[in-house]
Motif scaffolding. Structure first.
Motif, PDB file in Angstrom:
ATOM      1  N   GLN A   6       4.894  -2.564   6.905  1.00  0.00           N
ATOM      2  CA  GLN A   6       3.550  -2.861   7.410  1.00  0.00           C
ATOM      3  C   GLN A   6       2.720  -3.652   6.381  1.00  0.00           C
ATOM      4  O   GLN A   6       1.530  -3.857   6.572  1.00  0.00           O
ATOM      5  N   GLN A   7       3.354  -4.011   5.286  1.00  0.00           N
ATOM      6  CA  GLN A   7       2.680  -4.734   4.194  1.00  0.00           C
ATOM      7  C   GLN A   7       1.466  -3.978   3.655  1.00  0.00           C
ATOM      8  O   GLN A   7       0.408  -4.560   3.404  1.00  0.00           O
ATOM      9  N   ARG A   8       1.644  -2.676   3.505  1.00  0.00           N
ATOM     10  CA  ARG A   8       0.559  -1.853   2.962  1.00  0.00           C
ATOM     11  C   ARG A   8       0.965  -1.299   1.600  1.00  0.00           C
ATOM     12  O   ARG A   8       2.100  -0.844   1.433  1.00  0.00           O
ATOM     13  N   PRO A   9       0.047  -1.359   0.615  1.00  0.00           N
ATOM     14  CA  PRO A   9       0.387  -0.845  -0.720  1.00  0.00           C
ATOM     15  C   PRO A   9       0.835   0.604  -0.646  1.00  0.00           C
ATOM     16  O   PRO A   9       0.306   1.385   0.165  1.00  0.00           O
ATOM     17  N   ASN A  10       1.784   0.978  -1.477  1.00  0.00           N
ATOM     18  CA  ASN A  10       2.311   2.343  -1.402  1.00  0.00           C
ATOM     19  C   ASN A  10       2.633   2.967  -2.757  1.00  0.00           C
ATOM     20  O   ASN A  10       3.430   3.898  -2.823  1.00  0.00           O
ATOM     21  N   ASN A  11       2.022   2.459  -3.810  1.00  0.00           N
ATOM     22  CA  ASN A  11       2.119   3.202  -5.075  1.00  0.00           C
ATOM     23  C   ASN A  11       0.745   3.845  -5.338  1.00  0.00           C
ATOM     24  O   ASN A  11      -0.246   3.475  -4.710  1.00  0.00           O
ATOM     25  N   ILE A  12       0.707   4.835  -6.245  1.00  0.00           N
ATOM     26  CA  ILE A  12      -0.597   5.380  -6.673  1.00  0.00           C
ATOM     27  C   ILE A  12      -0.736   5.034  -8.155  1.00  0.00           C
ATOM     28  O   ILE A  12      -0.068   5.631  -9.009  1.00  0.00           O
ATOM     29  N   PRO A  13      -1.584   4.039  -8.490  1.00  0.00           N
ATOM     30  CA  PRO A  13      -1.688   3.596  -9.884  1.00  0.00           C
ATOM     31  C   PRO A  13      -1.991   4.729 -10.861  1.00  0.00           C
ATOM     32  O   PRO A  13      -1.457   4.768 -11.971  1.00  0.00           O
ATOM     33  N   ASN A  14      -2.807   5.682 -10.430  1.00  0.00           N
ATOM     34  CA  ASN A  14      -3.134   6.810 -11.306  1.00  0.00           C
ATOM     35  C   ASN A  14      -1.897   7.640 -11.656  1.00  0.00           C
ATOM     36  O   ASN A  14      -1.842   8.284 -12.696  1.00  0.00           O
TER      37      ASN A  14
END
Ligand SMILES: Nc1ncnc2c1ncn2[C@@H]1O[C@H](COP(=O)(O)OP(=O)(O)OP(=O)(O)O)[C@@H](O)[C@H]1O
Ligand SMILES: CC(=O)N[C@H]1[C@@H]2OC[C@@H](O2)[C@@H](O)[C@@H]1O[C@H](C)C(=O)O
Length: 394
Positions: A368-376
């Motif tokens: 879906q071209q949605r970001p999926n990492n959590i930078p924190n």
């Protein structure tokens, strides 16, 4: 994507190299914040013995020559494709109904620290099992090689499952610790009512890796301490315990991740040498290694979590959930702190399937071209869309 249901397959083969976990999930994304997942089928396919041994060889950079890595990359693609077919058939769906396969691949090397090259620094991670093979064999788009994108923006490329834990397990009332005990142990902290930016996670240390390696050495042909029965017969050896507790990993600041590079073969060989020297009993060594995993989870909580986010629940997943002695040690350590220890099974889930489910969901976000990492969580400088998308030719 909201308001619609979709099917995805998630594939995981973890640091224990016990085989391929494959899950078919139904994803129901009502809104950005309300996503639910239903597990429709799950299957674990053990690696053929020869393949397993060859994968272990690839953990040693001196033996992992480029031809062997290249061949295994393609061969694992074939095995993953077979596992995909098989698990889809189990729930009566057809490959055409599946939107995406999210495949973690097999980690053969993970270097989340800066390495100098030509006056610059890079980090790298290597997961093999080619997505193009999976896509072309199954006819389903496949997302693979998730970790590199996070590293490209300064992250450690791990852990990635917390993104899905935030979506699926957060609570407004309780602070929950999601503890995975696979080859390595890793925890995700979901503070009560937290936003995604407040979630953090890290590897707590060894999970079953040391236990498995000791069992293979001392109790061959066994490959694991089934149910923790051997550890249950032993006593913790204080001298070995304090040696193991001194590993510098435990005190390292967050974010941090670890792997076979630290707690692999060389580490176990040192324990075996000490054991022979001191004439320790095998079941006592297994009990101590099992205790260290529980202690490292407890120590991580006290050192990095308890003050900021006192928790009510430690929810355990991964193969370690089936080791009753390990779970017993955890309960013993956590109950004085007022933290309930539960396994996925205690809440109607499936400890084995959890990571495969996570990669199905991560793959769906990528599609879906949605970001999926959590930078924190990973230390990345920004959210990114992870993974490489391989298209089938239909
Ligand atoms: N019935 C059991 N009794 C005891 N231990 C078990 C049992 N089943 C699985 N395990 C342990 O769990 C391990 C596999 O766990 P899991 O599949 O969660 O690891 P993984 O996904 O390979 O690792 P990671 O999450 O670190 O990548 C086995 O190697 C074994 O040590
Ligand atoms: C590089 C790599 O494969 N890391 C694994 C490993 O196994 C457990 C722990 O170490 C975790 O950091 C990670 O996997 C899970 C699936 C994750 O990324 O969340």
């Amino acid at each position: 994507m909201y308001g619609s249901k979709a099917y995805a397959v998630g594939l995981m083969s973890g640091t224990s190299v016990d085989g391929i976990d494959a899950a078919v999930i139904e994803i129901d994304a009502a809104s950005e914040q309300e996503v639910s997942v239903r597990l429709l089928a799950f299957e674990n396919t053990p690696f053929p013995d020869q393949t397993r041994n060859q994968i272990f060889e690839l953990f040693d950079p001196a033996k992992a020559t480029i031809d062997k890595v290249g061949m295994m990359n393609m061969w694992l693609g074939e095995l993953y494709a077979n596992a995909t077919y098989s698990v889809i058939a189990k729930c009566g769906l057809k490959p055409e109904q599946i939107s995406v396969v999210g495949s973690h691949g097999q980690t053969i090397y993970h270097a989340p620290w800066d390495q100098a090259i030509d006056g610059h620094t890079v980090r790298y991670t290597v997961q093999i099992g080619d997505g193009a093979v999976i896509a072309n064999r199954t006819g389903i788009p496949c997302v693979s090689d998730f970790r590199t994108a996070d590293m490209a923006v300064g992250g450690q490329g791990a852990p990635l499952v917390p993104f899905t834990e935030y979506l699926l397990y957060r609570s407004d009332k309780q602070t929950r610790l999601l503890q995975n005990i696979g080859g390595i142990g890793n925890v995700t902290v979901l503070p009560a009512g937290a936003s995604a930016e407040e979630v953090y996670a890290f590897d707590t240390g060894p999970g079953n890796m040391i236990i498995d390696a000791l069992i293979a050495q001392l109790y061959a042909p066994l490959a694991m301490d089934i149910g923790g029965q051997i550890a249950a017969k032993g006593q913790v050896i204080e001298e070995l315990l304090s040696w193991m507790q001194q590993d510098e990993y435990y005190a390292m600041p967050l974010p941090k991740s670890t792997g076979r590079e630290r707690f692999g073969t060389q580490y176990t060989e040192q324990i075996i040498a000490m054991m022979q020297n001191k004439q320790w009993r095998a079941e006592d060594v297994i009990a101590t290694a099992t205790y260290v995993t529980a202690w490292s989870i407890y120590d991580s909580y006290k050192r990095f979590i308890a003050q900021r986010n006192p928790a009510q629940q430690l929810l355990v997943g991964g193969g370690g959930s089936y080791n009753a002695t390990l779970i017993g040690y955890l309960k013993q350590l956590f109950s004085p702190l007022g933290v309930d220890v539960l396994t996925q099974e205690d809440i109607g889930g499936n400890s084995d399937a959890k990571e495969a489910v996570a990669f199905g969901l991560l793959g769906y976000y990528t599609l879906q071209q949605r970001p999926n990492n959590i930078p924190n969580v990973t230390g990345a400088s920004r959210p990114v869309i992870m993974g490489k998308l391989s298209w089938p030719t239909r």
